[in-house]
Design a protein around this motif. Structure first.
Motif, short mmCIF file in Angstrom:
data_model
loop_
_atom_site.label_atom_id
_atom_site.label_comp_id
_atom_site.label_asym_id
_atom_site.label_seq_id
_atom_site.Cartn_x
_atom_site.Cartn_y
_atom_site.Cartn_z
N LEU A 1 12.97 -8.01 -3.62
CA LEU A 1 13.98 -7.94 -2.91
C LEU A 1 14.13 -6.69 -3.23
N LEU A 2 14.68 -6.94 -5.22
CA LEU A 2 15.90 -5.83 -5.49
C LEU A 2 15.18 -5.64 -7.31
N HIS B 1 5.60 -0.48 -16.48
CA HIS B 1 6.17 0.27 -15.64
C HIS B 1 6.19 1.71 -15.24
N LEU B 2 4.72 2.00 -15.12
CA LEU B 2 3.99 2.98 -14.15
C LEU B 2 4.18 2.21 -13.15
N PRO B 3 4.09 3.31 -12.14
CA PRO B 3 4.02 2.83 -10.83
C PRO B 3 3.09 1.36 -10.00
N ALA B 4 1.22 2.20 -11.10
CA ALA B 4 0.01 0.95 -10.62
C ALA B 4 0.38 0.32 -11.06
N LEU C 1 1.10 -3.59 -8.92
CA LEU C 1 0.24 -4.93 -9.06
C LEU C 1 0.52 -6.15 -9.32
N ALA C 2 1.81 -5.73 -10.16
CA ALA C 2 2.11 -7.13 -10.39
C ALA C 2 3.45 -7.51 -9.02
N LEU C 3 3.84 -7.22 -8.78
CA LEU C 3 4.67 -7.41 -7.46
C LEU C 3 3.93 -7.66 -7.07
N ARG C 4 3.04 -7.84 -6.66
CA ARG C 4 2.23 -7.90 -5.63
C ARG C 4 1.09 -8.84 -5.06
N SER C 5 1.21 -9.39 -7.05
CA SER C 5 0.18 -10.56 -7.14
C SER C 5 0.53 -11.71 -8.42
N PRO D 1 7.12 3.02 -4.47
CA PRO D 1 6.64 2.71 -3.15
C PRO D 1 7.16 1.37 -2.62
N TYR D 2 6.82 0.11 -3.07
CA TYR D 2 6.99 -0.91 -2.58
C TYR D 2 8.48 -1.58 -1.96
N TYR D 3 9.45 -1.00 -2.82
CA TYR D 3 11.04 -1.75 -2.68
C TYR D 3 11.14 -1.01 -1.24
#
Length: 297
Positions: A73-74, A149-152, A156-160, A224-226
């Motif tokens: 979330l943050l 810390h690269l976007p990809a 990926l870690a945020l979604r899985s 962009p996830y955030y």
């Protein structure tokens, strides 16, 4: 309480296996420390126990507390987790000189059957020697920091959940490697001269500062996830990213610069200068033929 915050708390499930593992590690260390403290109180003072338990507490906050409910979330919460995993917990754990204490805390049967053969293995010794080379440690730490810390990789870690665990494991493992030459936990032997740890830490601070500056001054949302995450406490996605960069920059720099400064003062201490002068004088006398050369081992 904000409804989003309450919902995040309600959705959090305590990671029982992780908590059990942390408690078991703390108990094994405490058992071994108690034995070593009685035998070698000067080598194992109480502050080592406090340091190790502080490292366990930092790990608990990072990966086993309700803080984990807010990392998607943050971004600032996510960066706080990374700070705890990479520059708070590892040096505290290593300051506890954990190797011998953990071995002594394991039941003797297990220690003799499993730990003993591993420690005597030449392949394990060679691998450990390579993994604790300061250059390898520094490069692994920097690669993990930038790679995840690269976007990809980050998204990926945020979604899985699985990749999120892999990310945190990678951060923590490479951080243990990075801090190993700095803390130099007993009974390890330094691979580089002590003064080399000053540029070692300053270069790490430099790459951390560059990454933090990208968060603060890029002017665009890096993840962009955030952008689609529910807003908490009035933070905009870009404002949240700036705060995350500040967390990475200021506390991060403190954890690199303070040890570097302490090492510098240790090097300049009168007793260290005296020992250095004595070593230089001995070398000079040997070169001049006043003392017999040391035997080759």
């Amino acid at each position: 309480m904000n409804s989003l915050v309450q919902a995040a708390f309600d959705s959090w499930t305590p990671p029982v296996a992780t908590i059990a593992m942390l408690l078991a590690t703390a108990a094994i260390y405490a058992r071994g420390f108690h034995r070593l403290h009685r035998q070698m109180p000067t080598r194992f003072p109480v502050w080592r126990l406090a340091a190790f338990m502080g490292g366990i507490a930092a790990l608990f906050i990072a990966i086993a507390s309700p803080l984990e409910a807010f990392d998607d979330l943050l971004l600032q919460i996510h960066m706080t987790q990374h700070l705890l995993l990479m520059i708070v917990a590892p040096p505290l754990l290593l300051a506890g000189a954990p190797a011998i204490a953990l071995v002594r805390g394991i039941p003797p049967r297990i220690s003799k059957a499993i730990v003993g053969p591993l420690l005597r293995s030449s392949a394990v010794r060679r691998l450990f020697a390579w993994l604790t080379q300061p250059l390898v440690c520094w490069l692994a730490f920097a690669a993990a920091t930038w790679g995840w810390h690269l976007p990809a990789g980050f998204q990926l870690a945020l979604r899985s959940d699985g990749w999120h665990v892999a990310e945190h494991a990678c951060f923590f493992t490479t951080a243990l490697m990075f801090w190993y030459p700095v803390v130099q936990p007993w009974p390890s032997v330094a691979r580089w001269p002590r003064w080399a740890m000053i540029p070692y830490l300053l270069l790490a601070d430099g790459q951390n500062t560059i990454l933090a500056a990208l968060f603060m001054f890029s002017g665009r949302l890096i993840y962009p996830y955030y952008a689609t995450a529910p807003r908490i406490a009035g933070f905009t996605p870009l404002g949240d990213q700036i705060v995350a960069g500040a967390i990475m920059w200021v506390p991060g720099s403190i954890f690199y610069l303070v040890p570097a400064t302490l090492i510098m003062f240790q090097m300049l201490a009168p007793q260290n200068l005296t020992r250095q002068s004595a070593r230089e004088a001995e070398i000079h006398r040997r070169v001049a033929g006043e003392l017999p050369a040391a035997p080759h081992l």
